[in-house]
Scaffold this active site. Sequence first.
Site, PDB file in Angstrom:
ATOM      1  N   ALA A  81     -49.585  -4.614  10.704  1.00  0.00           N
ATOM      2  CA  ALA A  81     -50.073  -4.588  12.084  1.00  0.00           C
ATOM      3  C   ALA A  81     -51.580  -4.367  12.002  1.00  0.00           C
ATOM      4  CB  ALA A  81     -49.405  -3.451  12.833  1.00  0.00           C
TER       5      ALA A  81
ATOM      6  N   GLY B 119     -46.231  -4.058   8.830  1.00  0.00           N
ATOM      7  CA  GLY B 119     -45.695  -5.077   9.741  1.00  0.00           C
ATOM      8  C   GLY B 119     -45.511  -6.439   9.081  1.00  0.00           C
TER       9      GLY B 119
ATOM     10  N   GLU C 166     -42.291  -6.143   7.316  1.00  0.00           N
ATOM     11  CA  GLU C 166     -41.289  -6.059   8.386  1.00  0.00           C
ATOM     12  C   GLU C 166     -41.019  -7.447   8.989  1.00  0.00           C
ATOM     13  OE1 GLU C 166     -43.619  -2.783  10.133  1.00  0.00           O
ATOM     14  OE2 GLU C 166     -41.711  -1.728  10.320  1.00  0.00           O
TER      15      GLU C 166
ATOM     16  N   GLU D 134     -47.127   2.682   5.663  1.00  0.00           N
ATOM     17  CA  GLU D 134     -47.491   3.363   6.914  1.00  0.00           C
ATOM     18  C   GLU D 134     -47.700   4.866   6.777  1.00  0.00           C
ATOM     19  OE1 GLU D 134     -45.321   0.890   6.701  1.00  0.00           O
ATOM     20  OE2 GLU D 134     -45.386  -0.382   8.499  1.00  0.00           O
TER      21      GLU D 134
HETATM   22  N1  CAA Z   1     -55.262  -4.343   9.984  1.00  0.00           N
HETATM   23  C1  CAA Z   1     -56.521  -4.725  10.302  1.00  0.00           C
HETATM   24  N2  CAA Z   1     -57.380  -5.258   9.407  1.00  0.00           N
HETATM   25  C2  CAA Z   1     -56.915  -5.416   8.157  1.00  0.00           C
HETATM   26  C3  CAA Z   1     -55.618  -5.038   7.756  1.00  0.00           C
HETATM   27  C4  CAA Z   1     -54.772  -4.489   8.760  1.00  0.00           C
HETATM   28  N3  CAA Z   1     -53.508  -4.145   8.504  1.00  0.00           N
HETATM   29  N4  CAA Z   1     -55.480  -5.285   6.438  1.00  0.00           N
HETATM   30  C5  CAA Z   1     -56.644  -5.824   6.031  1.00  0.00           C
HETATM   31  N5  CAA Z   1     -57.518  -5.886   7.040  1.00  0.00           N
HETATM   32  C6  CAA Z   1     -58.880  -6.406   7.030  1.00  0.00           C
HETATM   33  C7  CAA Z   1     -59.843  -5.379   6.388  1.00  0.00           C
HETATM   34  O1  CAA Z   1     -60.229  -4.407   7.337  1.00  0.00           O
HETATM   35  C8  CAA Z   1     -60.953  -6.284   5.964  1.00  0.00           C
HETATM   36  O2  CAA Z   1     -61.726  -6.609   7.092  1.00  0.00           O
HETATM   37  P1  CAA Z   1     -63.357  -6.385   7.067  1.00  0.00           P
HETATM   38  O3  CAA Z   1     -63.821  -7.302   5.977  1.00  0.00           O
HETATM   39  O4  CAA Z   1     -63.778  -6.798   8.434  1.00  0.00           O
HETATM   40  O5  CAA Z   1     -63.551  -4.945   6.750  1.00  0.00           O
HETATM   41  C9  CAA Z   1     -60.249  -7.562   5.543  1.00  0.00           C
HETATM   42  O6  CAA Z   1     -58.977  -7.533   6.173  1.00  0.00           O
HETATM   43  C10 CAA Z   1     -60.028  -7.671   4.043  1.00  0.00           C
HETATM   44  O7  CAA Z   1     -59.364  -6.496   3.620  1.00  0.00           O
HETATM   45  P2  CAA Z   1     -59.895  -5.575   2.413  1.00  0.00           P
HETATM   46  O8  CAA Z   1     -61.369  -5.673   2.286  1.00  0.00           O
HETATM   47  O9  CAA Z   1     -59.308  -4.219   2.589  1.00  0.00           O
HETATM   48  O10 CAA Z   1     -59.205  -6.337   1.167  1.00  0.00           O
HETATM   49  P3  CAA Z   1     -58.798  -5.688  -0.220  1.00  0.00           P
HETATM   50  O11 CAA Z   1     -58.461  -6.826  -1.105  1.00  0.00           O
HETATM   51  O12 CAA Z   1     -59.802  -4.702  -0.678  1.00  0.00           O
HETATM   52  O13 CAA Z   1     -57.447  -4.861   0.099  1.00  0.00           O
HETATM   53  C11 CAA Z   1     -55.285  -4.519   1.095  1.00  0.00           C
HETATM   54  C12 CAA Z   1     -56.303  -5.529   0.517  1.00  0.00           C
HETATM   55  C13 CAA Z   1     -54.765  -3.600  -0.024  1.00  0.00           C
HETATM   56  C14 CAA Z   1     -54.138  -5.303   1.680  1.00  0.00           C
HETATM   57  C15 CAA Z   1     -55.988  -3.662   2.173  1.00  0.00           C
HETATM   58  O14 CAA Z   1     -56.642  -4.524   3.078  1.00  0.00           O
HETATM   59  C16 CAA Z   1     -55.073  -2.763   2.950  1.00  0.00           C
HETATM   60  O15 CAA Z   1     -54.641  -1.737   2.468  1.00  0.00           O
HETATM   61  N6  CAA Z   1     -54.731  -3.165   4.207  1.00  0.00           N
HETATM   62  C17 CAA Z   1     -53.931  -2.369   5.091  1.00  0.00           C
HETATM   63  C18 CAA Z   1     -52.470  -2.434   4.695  1.00  0.00           C
HETATM   64  C19 CAA Z   1     -51.637  -1.547   5.583  1.00  0.00           C
HETATM   65  O16 CAA Z   1     -51.781  -0.338   5.588  1.00  0.00           O
HETATM   66  N7  CAA Z   1     -50.711  -2.145   6.361  1.00  0.00           N
HETATM   67  C20 CAA Z   1     -49.883  -1.425   7.271  1.00  0.00           C
HETATM   68  C21 CAA Z   1     -50.474  -1.450   8.653  1.00  0.00           C
HETATM   69  S1  CAA Z   1     -49.701  -0.332   9.747  1.00  0.00           S
HETATM   70  C22 CAA Z   1     -48.342  -1.148  10.344  1.00  0.00           C
HETATM   71  O17 CAA Z   1     -48.040  -2.251   9.953  1.00  0.00           O
HETATM   72  C23 CAA Z   1     -47.609  -0.380  11.400  1.00  0.00           C
HETATM   73  C24 CAA Z   1     -46.292  -0.944  11.821  1.00  0.00           C
HETATM   74  O18 CAA Z   1     -45.326  -0.960  11.099  1.00  0.00           O
HETATM   75  C25 CAA Z   1     -46.141  -1.341  13.210  1.00  0.00           C
END
Ligand code: CAA
Length: 258
Positions: A66, A112, A115, A135
Site C-alpha cells: 500500500a 499490500g 496481499e 507491516e
Molecule cells: N509506498 C509508497 N512508496 C513506496 C513504497 C510504498 N509501499 N515502496 C516503495 N516506494 C517508493 C519509495 O519511497 C521510493 O520513492 P522515492 O524515490 O520518491 O523516495 C521508490 O518507491 C523506490 O523505493 P526505494 O528507493 O525504497 O527502493 P529500494 O530498492 O531501496 O527498496 C523496497 C525497495 C525494499 C521495496 C523498499 O522500497 C521498501 O521497503 N518499500 C516499502 C515496503 C513495505 O513496507 N510495504 C508494506 C506497505 S504497508 C501495507 O501494505 C499496508 C497494508 O497491508 C494495507
Amino acid sequence: MSYNNILLEVHDQILTVTINRPKQLNALNTETISELSLVIKEAQENADVKVIVLTGSGDKAFVAGADIKEFAGFTIDQGKALSAEGHNKLFNAVEECSKPIIAAVNGFALGGGLELAMSCHMRVASTNAKMGLPEVSLGVIPGYGGTQRLPQLVGKGKANELIFTAQMIGADEALSLGLVNYSVAPEELMDKCFEIAKKIKNNSSSAISCAIKAVNAQFKEGEDGFEEEIKQFGNCFATDDFKEGTSAFMERRKADFK
Ligand code: CAA
C-alpha cells in the site's frame, strides 16, 4: 477506457493487467486500487477475456505494498476505512472474480502487494521476486487480507513467523511453502503464466466460474463449502457448456466452448 496507473493488453483471450507506477515500485495508492477494481469489473463483462494475468511494471517490483506516503498521518477511523475499502473494492473482488486471475510476481511483492497476489487464484513468481508482509516493521498489521490469506496458503505457524518477523522470502522458499505455484527465471515468467492461461481457456468458462465460487466458499465465514459445491455442481447442468462438453465426449470430439 484509459487509466492513469494501469496498462491493459488483450491477446488470445488473455488480458494482461500491468500496474504501472514503476517509480513508486507500483505501490497501491487509492487511485490505483479504484482503477484496478474497475478493470476487474470490466474484464468480467468482456466476452473477449477468459483469463487475466496481473503483473507490475518494470523489472523490480510486482507491488511494493500500500502507498505508505498516503496513509502515514491517518487516524483510527481513516485506517479502518482504508482497510475496509481495500477489502470491498479490490481484494475480495479479485478473489471472487468469475474469471481466473494469475499473479505474475516479477519482483518485490510486499504488504499490500503480496496481499494482492494472494487474492489472485494462483501465483507464479520469478526467481528475483521477494515476498513478505513487512507491516509490523511500520507499526501496523497487514490490512488487505494478509492475516487471513497467508495462513490459508501456508498454514498458521509459518504465516505467524512471516508476519511477526516481517522477513522477505524468495521465490524458491515461497514455492516450497505453497505460497506460489511455480518459480521461474524472470525471462520465462510471462510465458509460464500464458501457458497456464491457455490451458485454462480451453475449458468451460462457466464451469470454472462455478468452481471459483465453490473453492472460495471453504474460506468464507458462515458458508458451507460442500453445500456450495452441491449448488454449483447443479447449476452447471443448465449451461450450454455442459451440453457441449458432454456431447463432445460422447461424440469423441474436442469440446468447442463458446
Ligand atoms: N509506498 C509508497 N512508496 C513506496 C513504497 C510504498 N509501499 N515502496 C516503495 N516506494 C517508493 C519509495 O519511497 C521510493 O520513492 P522515492 O524515490 O520518491 O523516495 C521508490 O518507491 C523506490 O523505493 P526505494 O528507493 O525504497 O527502493 P529500494 O530498492 O531501496 O527498496 C523496497 C525497495 C525494499 C521495496 C523498499 O522500497 C521498501 O521497503 N518499500 C516499502 C515496503 C513495505 O513496507 N510495504 C508494506 C506497505 S504497508 C501495507 O501494505 C499496508 C497494508 O497491508 C494495507
